[in-house]
Motif scaffolding. Structure first.
Motif, short mmCIF file in Angstrom:
data_model
loop_
_atom_site.label_atom_id
_atom_site.label_comp_id
_atom_site.label_asym_id
_atom_site.label_seq_id
_atom_site.Cartn_x
_atom_site.Cartn_y
_atom_site.Cartn_z
N LEU A 208 0.85 -1.20 0.00
CA LEU A 208 0.00 0.00 0.00
C LEU A 208 0.88 1.24 0.00
O LEU A 208 1.83 1.34 0.79
CB LEU A 208 -0.90 0.01 1.23
N LEU A 209 0.56 2.19 -0.86
CA LEU A 209 1.37 3.38 -0.99
C LEU A 209 1.09 4.40 0.10
O LEU A 209 -0.07 4.73 0.36
CB LEU A 209 1.14 4.03 -2.36
N GLU A 210 2.15 4.89 0.71
CA GLU A 210 2.03 6.03 1.62
C GLU A 210 2.14 7.32 0.81
O GLU A 210 2.61 7.33 -0.33
CB GLU A 210 3.13 5.99 2.69
N MET A 247 7.24 18.06 7.41
CA MET A 247 6.52 17.35 6.37
C MET A 247 5.28 16.68 6.97
O MET A 247 5.14 16.55 8.18
CB MET A 247 7.40 16.28 5.73
N LEU A 248 4.41 16.21 6.08
CA LEU A 248 3.28 15.37 6.45
C LEU A 248 3.49 13.99 5.84
O LEU A 248 3.87 13.88 4.66
CB LEU A 248 1.97 15.97 5.94
N VAL A 249 3.27 12.95 6.61
CA VAL A 249 3.45 11.58 6.11
C VAL A 249 2.19 10.79 6.45
O VAL A 249 1.89 10.56 7.63
CB VAL A 249 4.69 10.91 6.73
N TYR A 250 1.47 10.37 5.41
CA TYR A 250 0.19 9.70 5.60
C TYR A 250 0.33 8.19 5.34
O TYR A 250 0.69 7.77 4.24
CB TYR A 250 -0.85 10.28 4.64
N HIS A 257 -8.46 5.15 3.81
CA HIS A 257 -8.17 6.16 4.82
C HIS A 257 -6.68 6.17 5.14
O HIS A 257 -5.99 5.15 5.04
CB HIS A 257 -8.97 5.89 6.10
N PHE A 258 -6.19 7.36 5.52
CA PHE A 258 -4.78 7.54 5.85
C PHE A 258 -4.65 8.15 7.24
O PHE A 258 -5.53 8.90 7.68
CB PHE A 258 -4.11 8.47 4.84
N THR A 259 -3.54 7.84 7.91
CA THR A 259 -3.25 8.42 9.22
C THR A 259 -1.91 9.14 9.15
O THR A 259 -0.92 8.57 8.67
CB THR A 259 -3.16 7.32 10.30
N GLU A 260 -1.87 10.38 9.62
CA GLU A 260 -0.64 11.17 9.57
C GLU A 260 0.33 10.66 10.65
O GLU A 260 0.00 10.64 11.84
CB GLU A 260 -0.96 12.65 9.78
#
Length: 594
Positions: A208-210, A247-250, A257-260
């Motif tokens: 899964l891509l971040e 930076m933001l990393v999800y 859904h993504f989590t930072e």
């Protein structure tokens, strides 16, 4: 980016020393006369042709310029090349600005008040021309647009769009027919602050891509006077005036859904980030991140065994130049330009700084090779933004193409030898050093633009890599590569199953009669842009590749043998390693350098 008075005087003094040294003749020296050197090898030109009008792309980037000289006015926007409907032809997405007042109050969020400010989606038709499908696609956008990152984040077989902006980032899910649904709120990736470049990458190899999002500085329409009071003009402020931001990393949960998790992953070091790239630079099987920072040390985030990262830019030798100085890092790319199996780094910057080429020492460190490679001399007077390693002539060696233009519209008043508008630069890799072949590679290299974003890809599927370049407050340019008598080639499109669908992060080793070369699958491109994720391989005089070995992010190792050149090949990831019990062992590509 802008230069305050002290920096200007310092740089001018430095430039004087450089040019004085260059003008010092051997006749003035007490040293013996040098032996005659052999004549240089003949230059090998490319041929890039601007076909923008011919293919029907009519785009004008909106960049309001005010008396307050707001920093955002200098930035420009990105561009993406990708296939939005899986018809085998690359389509085009262009990011656009938005209006604001002079002066602009703090807290103002730019809005796209009319069609002239929309981001634009162009679909490529069967005849090679483009049609504007923006409204149908539903990607007009919000805010003052910055960057774009493209990948299939949900592994459904269609490429999705993430667009950054001052005023709100947006994630557009591809419906499968080149129309998109805004899923930003549902996905939780709206972010905040001044976002710039972004990249899709599988940080934990779970298929899964971040989503990694650069942010530039902490900024809110500050009305700060920068420039020369005595001479009565105002200029753009140097980024030193504004604080850095993380930076933001999800993290992708696979359910939309993504989590930072920047802090959790130790990727929350404050930066002034404009460009992003990734590769496994120490070949430990874990992907690493590279960040182009503006006027502060460049970042190298090495991934540790526990999945967290450590910033090792200074330790690795890739944070500063040979003199230990920082520079205005803009665009960045990571690729193996010397075909030794180890990824190298290139970062561009502003005039009088020289672009940084960092050659991998194969021991987790880099050598600042700008001088010995020829990159330093050819770029000293130039200002670069988006750039990419690419093999424009299919000879098996990665060259460099760069979009250029200064950030200061007053630069010629400050220093007449620098220019706000600049031609692009094409640096050819001879196998020993880089040679500037711009002047003999087409009329486009004689046209001065305020270059910013750039994406590359084979737009007409003829085996030659093309480019699209954006300009700040000006048109986009579609540049078709028509280089004569190029070598043979291959184009690989990876389809992941256990790995992410695009195969992003896979490492491809190719063996021909001339030797080996390596590539990492990526769509991240230079400065705020996104390129064709298909992997282009120049074969030179070889008509086939005797061996291609793919190290998938899942860990699966796949080998293809005797692959005929001059074609596109779709490669499906196998369900298991061929080395598993009961399967035929996978042969290596000769004595593999990896």
């Amino acid at each position: 980016m802008s230069l305050n008075r002290f920096r200007i005087l310092h740089l001018l003094f430095y430039a004087t020393l450089v040019f004085s040294a260059a003008d010092f003749s051997p006749a003035q020296s007490a040293q013996p006369a040098a032996k005659p050197t052999p004549a240089p090898a003949p230059l090998v030109p490319g041929k890039f042709v601007d076909v923008t009008d011919k293919v029907g792309v009519h785009f004008l980037h909106q960049a309001p310029h005010t008396s307050r000289k707001y920093l955002i006015e200098t930035m420009g926007s990105g561009v993406a090349l990708f296939d939005c409907d899986n018809d085998g032809r690359l389509d085009l997405f262009l990011v656009n600005g938005a209006p604001y007042s002079d002066p602009t109050p703090k807290g103002f969020i730019p809005q796209k008040t009319g069609p002239e400010y929309w981001n634009r989606m162009y679909h490529q038709k069967a005849d090679g021309t483009f049609e504007d499908v923006t409204e149908k696609a539903g990607v007009q956008g919000v805010g003052y647009g910055m960057g774009v990152a493209v990948a299939d984040y949900d592994n459904d077989g269609y490429e999705d769009l993430y667009v950054t902006a001052y005023g709100g980032n947006r994630l557009y899910h591809n419906n499968g027919n080149c129309t998109f649904t805004d899923v930003t709120e549902k996905a939780g990736v709206g972010g905040g602050g001044w976002s710039s470049s972004a990249a899709w990458v599988d940080l934990d190899n779970d298929g899964l891509l971040e989503l990694v999002v650069d942010r530039y500085v902490t900024w809110d329409w500050e009305d700060v006077w920068c420039g020369e009071h005595r001479e009565g003009y105002r200029g753009y402020c140097h980024p030193d005036v504004f604080p850095p931001i993380t930076m933001l990393v999800y993290h992708n949960d696979g359910k939309g859904h993504f989590t930072e998790e920047a802090h959790k992953l130790a990727l929350d070091k404050p930066a002034k980030a404009l460009g992003i790239a990734f590769a496994d630079y120490d070949r430990d099987g874990r992907v690493d991140l590279f960040i182009a920072n503006d006027s502060m040390p460049e970042f190298v985030f090495h991934q540790k065994k526990d999945g967290t990262f450590e910033e090792v830019g200074l330790e690795s030798g890739a944070a500063v130049n040979a003199e230990g100085q920082t520079f205005a890092g803009m665009g960045i790319d990571v690729a193996d330009y010397d075909n030794d199996g180890w990824p190298d780094i290139v970062v561009d910057d502003l005039a009088n700084q020289r672009y940084g080429l960092y050659q991998n020492n194969r021991d987790s460190t880099f050598n600042y090779a700008s001088g010995e490679s020829g990159i330093g001399a050819m770029t000293l007077l130039h200002s670069g933004w988006s750039l990419r390693f690419l093999d424009f002539d299919n000879d098996g060696l990665k060259d460099i193409l760069i979009a250029q233009g200064h950030d200061l519209d007053t630069i010629e008043r400050i220093n007449p030898q620098f220019h706000y508008r600049e031609p692009m630069l094409l640096a050819r890799n001879t196998g020993k050093k880089f040679v500037d072949v711009s002047s003999i590679s087409g009329d486009v290299f004689h046209e001065a633009w305020v270059g910013r974003g750039m994406a590359i890809g084979d737009i007409d599927n003829d085996g030659r890599i093309d480019a699209v370049v954006t300009t700040n407050g000006g048109p986009a340019h579609v540049l078709m590569n028509q280089t004569e008598h190029p070598g043979h080639w291959l184009m690989l499109r990876l389809i992941g199953h256990k790995s992410n669908r695009d195969g992003i992060g896979a490492v491809i080793e190719t063996q021909t009669a001339a030797g080996k070369q390596w590539a990492t699958v990526t769509s991240s491109s230079g400065y705020m842009s996104s390129s064709d994720p298909r992997v282009h391989i120049g074969l030179g005089t070889s008509t086939s590749a005797s061996c291609i070995q793919i190290q998938w992010p899942s860990g699966i190792l796949q080998t293809l043998e005797n692959v005929k050149g001059d074609q596109q090949v779709q490669v499906e990831e196998p369900s298991q390693n061929p080395t598993a019990v009961g399967a035929r062992p996978t042969p290596a590509c000769g004595s593999s350098g990896r």
